[in-house]
Write an enzyme that holds these catalytic residues in place. Sequence first.
Site, PDB file in Angstrom:
ATOM      1  N   ASP A   2      77.981  69.600   3.625  1.00  0.00           N
ATOM      2  CA  ASP A   2      76.791  68.798   3.907  1.00  0.00           C
ATOM      3  C   ASP A   2      75.871  68.782   2.691  1.00  0.00           C
ATOM      4  O   ASP A   2      75.797  69.755   1.941  1.00  0.00           O
ATOM      5  CB  ASP A   2      76.048  69.384   5.122  1.00  0.00           C
ATOM      6  CG  ASP A   2      75.084  68.372   5.735  1.00  0.00           C
ATOM      7  OD1 ASP A   2      75.145  67.181   5.357  1.00  0.00           O
ATOM      8  OD2 ASP A   2      74.272  68.782   6.586  1.00  0.00           O
ATOM      9  N   ASN A   4      75.563  65.833   0.500  1.00  0.00           N
ATOM     10  CA  ASN A   4      75.913  64.865  -0.552  1.00  0.00           C
ATOM     11  C   ASN A   4      74.804  63.838  -0.766  1.00  0.00           C
ATOM     12  O   ASN A   4      74.447  63.501  -1.898  1.00  0.00           O
ATOM     13  CB  ASN A   4      77.189  64.104  -0.186  1.00  0.00           C
ATOM     14  CG  ASN A   4      78.408  64.994  -0.161  1.00  0.00           C
ATOM     15  OD1 ASN A   4      78.339  66.158  -0.564  1.00  0.00           O
ATOM     16  ND2 ASN A   4      79.518  64.459   0.313  1.00  0.00           N
ATOM     17  N   GLY A   5      74.274  63.311   0.336  1.00  0.00           N
ATOM     18  CA  GLY A   5      73.245  62.280   0.252  1.00  0.00           C
ATOM     19  C   GLY A   5      71.977  62.816  -0.404  1.00  0.00           C
ATOM     20  O   GLY A   5      71.384  62.157  -1.267  1.00  0.00           O
ATOM     21  N   ARG A   6      71.578  64.032   0.005  1.00  0.00           N
ATOM     22  CA  ARG A   6      70.366  64.624  -0.587  1.00  0.00           C
ATOM     23  C   ARG A   6      70.565  64.934  -2.063  1.00  0.00           C
ATOM     24  O   ARG A   6      69.660  64.781  -2.869  1.00  0.00           O
ATOM     25  CB  ARG A   6      69.976  65.891   0.195  1.00  0.00           C
ATOM     26  CG  ARG A   6      69.185  65.572   1.457  1.00  0.00           C
ATOM     27  CD  ARG A   6      69.161  66.739   2.407  1.00  0.00           C
ATOM     28  NE  ARG A   6      70.427  66.840   3.118  1.00  0.00           N
ATOM     29  CZ  ARG A   6      70.759  67.850   3.906  1.00  0.00           C
ATOM     30  NH1 ARG A   6      69.927  68.887   4.044  1.00  0.00           N
ATOM     31  NH2 ARG A   6      71.903  67.856   4.544  1.00  0.00           N
ATOM     32  N   HIS A  19      78.707  61.509  -2.683  1.00  0.00           N
ATOM     33  CA  HIS A  19      80.026  61.694  -2.069  1.00  0.00           C
ATOM     34  C   HIS A  19      81.106  61.880  -3.135  1.00  0.00           C
ATOM     35  O   HIS A  19      82.021  62.674  -2.973  1.00  0.00           O
ATOM     36  CB  HIS A  19      80.362  60.499  -1.166  1.00  0.00           C
ATOM     37  CG  HIS A  19      79.457  60.380   0.028  1.00  0.00           C
ATOM     38  ND1 HIS A  19      79.132  61.457   0.818  1.00  0.00           N
ATOM     39  CD2 HIS A  19      78.798  59.318   0.562  1.00  0.00           C
ATOM     40  CE1 HIS A  19      78.316  61.055   1.799  1.00  0.00           C
ATOM     41  NE2 HIS A  19      78.092  59.759   1.651  1.00  0.00           N
ATOM     42  N   TRP A  51      80.648  57.327  12.187  1.00  0.00           N
ATOM     43  CA  TRP A  51      80.760  55.859  12.300  1.00  0.00           C
ATOM     44  C   TRP A  51      79.397  55.205  12.475  1.00  0.00           C
ATOM     45  O   TRP A  51      79.262  53.997  12.263  1.00  0.00           O
ATOM     46  CB  TRP A  51      81.636  55.479  13.497  1.00  0.00           C
ATOM     47  CG  TRP A  51      83.062  55.892  13.358  1.00  0.00           C
ATOM     48  CD1 TRP A  51      83.660  56.956  13.986  1.00  0.00           C
ATOM     49  CD2 TRP A  51      84.076  55.287  12.547  1.00  0.00           C
ATOM     50  NE1 TRP A  51      84.983  57.042  13.611  1.00  0.00           N
ATOM     51  CE2 TRP A  51      85.267  56.024  12.721  1.00  0.00           C
ATOM     52  CE3 TRP A  51      84.099  54.191  11.674  1.00  0.00           C
ATOM     53  CZ2 TRP A  51      86.463  55.711  12.073  1.00  0.00           C
ATOM     54  CZ3 TRP A  51      85.291  53.879  11.030  1.00  0.00           C
ATOM     55  CH2 TRP A  51      86.449  54.634  11.233  1.00  0.00           C
ATOM     56  N   ARG A  53      76.914  55.590  10.634  1.00  0.00           N
ATOM     57  CA  ARG A  53      76.278  55.332   9.331  1.00  0.00           C
ATOM     58  C   ARG A  53      76.470  53.865   8.949  1.00  0.00           C
ATOM     59  O   ARG A  53      77.327  53.180   9.501  1.00  0.00           O
ATOM     60  CB  ARG A  53      76.901  56.251   8.270  1.00  0.00           C
ATOM     61  CG  ARG A  53      76.603  57.712   8.556  1.00  0.00           C
ATOM     62  CD  ARG A  53      76.965  58.602   7.399  1.00  0.00           C
ATOM     63  NE  ARG A  53      76.621  59.983   7.710  1.00  0.00           N
ATOM     64  CZ  ARG A  53      76.553  60.955   6.831  1.00  0.00           C
ATOM     65  NH1 ARG A  53      76.809  60.719   5.560  1.00  0.00           N
ATOM     66  NH2 ARG A  53      76.234  62.178   7.198  1.00  0.00           N
ATOM     67  N   LEU A 113      98.356  77.718   0.682  1.00  0.00           N
ATOM     68  CA  LEU A 113      97.172  77.419   1.490  1.00  0.00           C
ATOM     69  C   LEU A 113      97.422  76.213   2.413  1.00  0.00           C
ATOM     70  O   LEU A 113      97.981  75.212   1.977  1.00  0.00           O
ATOM     71  CB  LEU A 113      96.005  77.083   0.543  1.00  0.00           C
ATOM     72  CG  LEU A 113      94.723  76.550   1.177  1.00  0.00           C
ATOM     73  CD1 LEU A 113      93.906  77.697   1.781  1.00  0.00           C
ATOM     74  CD2 LEU A 113      93.873  75.795   0.156  1.00  0.00           C
ATOM     75  N   ARG A 176      73.393  74.108  12.052  1.00  0.00           N
ATOM     76  CA  ARG A 176      73.970  73.487  13.244  1.00  0.00           C
ATOM     77  C   ARG A 176      75.486  73.487  13.095  1.00  0.00           C
ATOM     78  O   ARG A 176      76.008  73.517  11.985  1.00  0.00           O
ATOM     79  CB  ARG A 176      73.565  71.998  13.332  1.00  0.00           C
ATOM     80  CG  ARG A 176      72.167  71.681  13.681  1.00  0.00           C
ATOM     81  CD  ARG A 176      72.052  70.180  13.980  1.00  0.00           C
ATOM     82  NE  ARG A 176      72.183  69.351  12.790  1.00  0.00           N
ATOM     83  CZ  ARG A 176      71.197  69.115  11.933  1.00  0.00           C
ATOM     84  NH1 ARG A 176      70.007  69.677  12.122  1.00  0.00           N
ATOM     85  NH2 ARG A 176      71.394  68.335  10.882  1.00  0.00           N
ATOM     86  N   SER A 178      77.260  70.881  14.720  1.00  0.00           N
ATOM     87  CA  SER A 178      77.545  69.439  14.661  1.00  0.00           C
ATOM     88  C   SER A 178      78.973  69.073  15.078  1.00  0.00           C
ATOM     89  O   SER A 178      79.638  68.274  14.405  1.00  0.00           O
ATOM     90  CB  SER A 178      77.256  68.892  13.259  1.00  0.00           C
ATOM     91  OG  SER A 178      75.905  69.092  12.927  1.00  0.00           O
ATOM     92  N   GLU A 189      82.330  83.915  12.371  1.00  0.00           N
ATOM     93  CA  GLU A 189      81.073  84.252  11.707  1.00  0.00           C
ATOM     94  C   GLU A 189      80.529  82.963  11.081  1.00  0.00           C
ATOM     95  O   GLU A 189      81.255  82.236  10.414  1.00  0.00           O
ATOM     96  CB  GLU A 189      81.309  85.306  10.621  1.00  0.00           C
ATOM     97  CG  GLU A 189      81.770  86.648  11.169  1.00  0.00           C
ATOM     98  CD  GLU A 189      80.759  87.272  12.126  1.00  0.00           C
ATOM     99  OE1 GLU A 189      79.543  87.111  11.907  1.00  0.00           O
ATOM    100  OE2 GLU A 189      81.197  87.913  13.103  1.00  0.00           O
TER     101      GLU A 189
HETATM  102  C1  IPE Z   1      78.133  65.202   3.872  1.00  0.00           C
HETATM  103  O1  IPE Z   1      76.953  64.858   3.193  1.00  0.00           O
HETATM  104  C2  IPE Z   1      79.189  64.175   3.646  1.00  0.00           C
HETATM  105  C3  IPE Z   1      79.997  63.781   4.794  1.00  0.00           C
HETATM  106  C4  IPE Z   1      79.594  63.077   5.821  1.00  0.00           C
HETATM  107  C5  IPE Z   1      81.410  64.072   4.695  1.00  0.00           C
HETATM  108  P1  IPE Z   1      75.877  63.921   3.869  1.00  0.00           P
HETATM  109  O2  IPE Z   1      76.246  62.506   3.621  1.00  0.00           O
HETATM  110  O3  IPE Z   1      75.725  64.292   5.311  1.00  0.00           O
HETATM  111  O4  IPE Z   1      74.574  64.290   3.041  1.00  0.00           O
HETATM  112  P2  IPE Z   1      73.068  64.391   3.566  1.00  0.00           P
HETATM  113  O5  IPE Z   1      73.069  65.228   4.802  1.00  0.00           O
HETATM  114  O6  IPE Z   1      72.602  62.991   3.822  1.00  0.00           O
HETATM  115  O7  IPE Z   1      72.351  65.046   2.436  1.00  0.00           O
HETATM  116 MG    MG Z   2      74.418  65.467   6.342  1.00  0.00          MG
END
Ligand code: IPE
Ligand code: MG
Length: 227
Positions: A2, A4-6, A19, A51, A53, A113, A176, A178, A189
């Site tokens: 989690d 990538n967007g930020r 991404h 989906w 998004r 792996l 979370r 999710s 853990e």
């Molecule tokens: C996770 O990063 C990428 C996936 C959905 C695979 P996000 O796209 O959720 O990044 P944030 O939460 O907006 O920073």
């Molecule tokens: Mg996210």
Amino acid sequence: MDGNGRWAARRGLPRVEGHRRGVEAVRRAVELAGEAGVRYLTLYSFSAENWTRPAQEVADLMGLLKHFVRKDLGTLHRNGVRVRVIGERAGLPADIVGVLEEAETLTRANTGLTLVVAFNYGGRQEIARAARTLAEEVAAGRLAPQDVTVERLSAALDTRDIPDPDLVLRTSGEQRISNFLPWQSAYSELVFLPDLWPDFGREAFAKALAEYACRERRFGGLGAGTL
Ligand code: IPE
Ligand code: MG
């Protein structure tokens, strides 16, 4: 995975750039896990809820999956990595199903792996599908209702041949689950790191393992030091 967007937003870049850098972090994660002797690494690549998004972002994520398989499958195979995919395949675009199946088929016999790709995955959906499979068995008279047990349900999940995770790690500071492996992580853990996924590497991985090493796992029993 989690954040990538930020990661992208902080640099004034489009989300897709986050991404893309996230894919590089995937390569590092696979390598680090292999090095550390991890037997199973599951990556939450696309959730059943993703989906919702914008269509362009969904298309970007699908494109990146195809690009990753095209570019990395050979290397993964040479390194003995076995790819397994969990999640709902029905309803996915044919080209996506194609690359997922290609990766699984090529690497089926590998003994290194196991890289589990959770794609179009949702834990509740997975449990519902498993319940439906058992319900059909019951309706057909092949299974008695009292035989619907934890073991049978586990064996009807996408993860039937994959052990429960010891450690579930989420980056980006969100705390979370999710819909990620809710059944399988009953005694896992949980470790939450503030690092954004594109920054994931040796340091973050070491932090997670150190945190895991401090935990006392009891599985509902008593700790080793209990008198
Ligand atoms: C996770 O990063 C990428 C996936 C959905 C695979 P996000 O796209 O959720 O990044 P944030 O939460 O907006 O920073
Ligand atoms: Mg996210």
